[in-house]
Design a protein around this motif. Sequence first.
Motif, short mmCIF file in Angstrom:
data_model
loop_
_atom_site.label_atom_id
_atom_site.label_comp_id
_atom_site.label_asym_id
_atom_site.label_seq_id
_atom_site.Cartn_x
_atom_site.Cartn_y
_atom_site.Cartn_z
N GLY A 222 0.78 -1.23 0.00
CA GLY A 222 0.00 0.00 0.00
C GLY A 222 0.81 1.28 0.00
N TYR A 223 1.94 1.28 -0.70
CA TYR A 223 2.76 2.49 -0.79
C TYR A 223 3.23 2.69 -2.23
CZ TYR A 223 3.02 2.86 4.29
OH TYR A 223 2.69 3.00 5.62
N ILE A 224 3.46 3.95 -2.57
CA ILE A 224 4.03 4.31 -3.87
C ILE A 224 5.39 4.94 -3.61
CG2 ILE A 224 3.79 5.77 -5.91
CD1 ILE A 224 0.74 5.61 -5.48
N LEU A 225 6.39 4.48 -4.33
CA LEU A 225 7.74 5.01 -4.19
C LEU A 225 7.98 6.03 -5.31
CD1 LEU A 225 10.38 4.66 -2.49
CD2 LEU A 225 11.16 3.11 -4.30
N LEU A 226 8.33 7.25 -4.92
CA LEU A 226 8.60 8.32 -5.87
C LEU A 226 10.10 8.55 -5.99
CD1 LEU A 226 5.90 10.87 -4.62
CD2 LEU A 226 5.64 9.12 -6.39
N ASP A 227 10.47 9.51 -6.84
CA ASP A 227 11.88 9.91 -6.93
C ASP A 227 12.40 10.27 -5.54
OD1 ASP A 227 11.75 9.59 -9.63
OD2 ASP A 227 11.79 11.71 -10.13
N ASN A 228 13.70 10.17 -5.38
CA ASN A 228 14.36 10.47 -4.10
C ASN A 228 13.97 9.49 -3.00
OD1 ASN A 228 15.29 12.70 -5.50
ND2 ASN A 228 13.88 14.14 -4.55
N ASP A 229 13.47 8.29 -3.41
CA ASP A 229 13.06 7.25 -2.46
C ASP A 229 11.98 7.73 -1.49
OD1 ASP A 229 14.83 5.35 -3.50
OD2 ASP A 229 16.48 6.08 -2.26
N TYR A 230 11.10 8.58 -1.98
CA TYR A 230 10.03 9.14 -1.16
C TYR A 230 8.82 8.21 -1.22
CZ TYR A 230 7.65 12.94 1.21
OH TYR A 230 7.00 13.71 2.15
N ARG A 231 8.35 7.74 -0.06
CA ARG A 231 7.23 6.79 0.01
C ARG A 231 5.95 7.51 0.43
NH1 ARG A 231 7.55 2.69 3.85
NH2 ARG A 231 6.68 1.04 2.57
N VAL A 232 4.88 7.22 -0.32
CA VAL A 232 3.58 7.85 -0.07
C VAL A 232 2.53 6.74 0.03
CG1 VAL A 232 1.84 9.46 -0.95
CG2 VAL A 232 4.27 9.91 -1.34
N PRO A 233 1.65 6.78 1.03
CA PRO A 233 0.60 5.75 1.14
C PRO A 233 -0.46 5.90 0.05
CG PRO A 233 0.23 7.46 2.77
CD PRO A 233 1.56 7.76 2.15
N ILE A 234 -1.04 4.79 -0.37
CA ILE A 234 -2.16 4.80 -1.30
C ILE A 234 -3.31 4.04 -0.65
CG2 ILE A 234 -1.23 2.79 -2.54
CD1 ILE A 234 -2.62 3.92 -5.07
N SER A 235 -4.50 4.60 -0.71
CA SER A 235 -5.66 3.95 -0.08
C SER A 235 -6.15 2.80 -0.95
CB SER A 235 -6.79 4.97 0.12
OG SER A 235 -7.27 5.42 -1.14
N LYS A 236 -6.84 1.88 -0.32
CA LYS A 236 -7.37 0.73 -1.06
C LYS A 236 -8.35 1.15 -2.15
CE LYS A 236 -6.89 -2.58 2.76
NZ LYS A 236 -7.61 -3.49 3.70
N THR A 237 -9.13 2.19 -1.86
CA THR A 237 -10.13 2.64 -2.84
C THR A 237 -9.49 3.26 -4.08
OG1 THR A 237 -10.30 4.74 -1.64
CG2 THR A 237 -11.91 3.04 -1.10
N ASN A 238 -8.27 3.80 -3.95
CA ASN A 238 -7.60 4.43 -5.08
C ASN A 238 -6.59 3.52 -5.78
OD1 ASN A 238 -8.91 6.96 -4.83
ND2 ASN A 238 -7.53 7.53 -3.18
#
Length: 247
Positions: A222-238
């Motif tokens: 449930g996470y998205i990894l962006l540039d610079n190794d930045y992790r952002v959560p993603i909800s189940k609905t999205n």
Amino acid sequence: MRENIKAILVDDEISNLKGLQRKLENLFPSIHVSGAFQKPEDAIQAIIDEKPNLLFLDIEMPRINGFELLARLKEVHFHVIFVTAYSEYALKAFKKSAIDYVLKPIDNDDLVFAVNKALDIIKLKKESESNSKLLSVLEENISKSNKIIVPTQKGISFLPQDEVLHLEGYEGYTKIHLINNTTITSSYNLGKFEKLLNTTFFKCHKSHIINLEKVRHFENEGYILLDNDYRVPISKTNKKAFLGLFS
């Protein structure tokens, strides 16, 4: 008695510049004109260097119009008075949003009214209120510039959208994370930015919007990894909508 105010004038016609400067010298001795420019490109650097309190700005100019000049500045921390022969529809928009302007040829009474209003705002330190009125006009006029207009405590920043990594909603504010690992905090909430961003951005969580061009990896937990190794959560609905963008 007012304290000395620093002003910059921008108009592509030299006769208009000289005429306005003479009027200001006669009517407002407390205003010091630190620069008068026919070329908007030269004015931009002077504004950055001089940090004026007031900017008298023509709208219709060759190469760079008044709105585009403002959009090229990283911050707008001064009061703007448009000096214009602009069309009637634009003047109605200015009146509605309480933007200060004077029409060409300049009438002394109109100039005195606009300048006194600006000086009162500066004296009372209401730049943020003035900037919020300016924002509504800027958003309409530079929507195609691919920049995000970000009101901050110091003024207004204009951020190229491709420099934005991630936007994070936080207690009614928004933290904007940039690709250079810096962060800008804005008084806009996340919902406001969601309406301003282009289709490169995706709301992956109720508190997070990401730049899809910066995505490097999707993690099953449930996470998205962006540039610079930045992790952002993603909800189940999205999650399904996000994966569908790449299918």
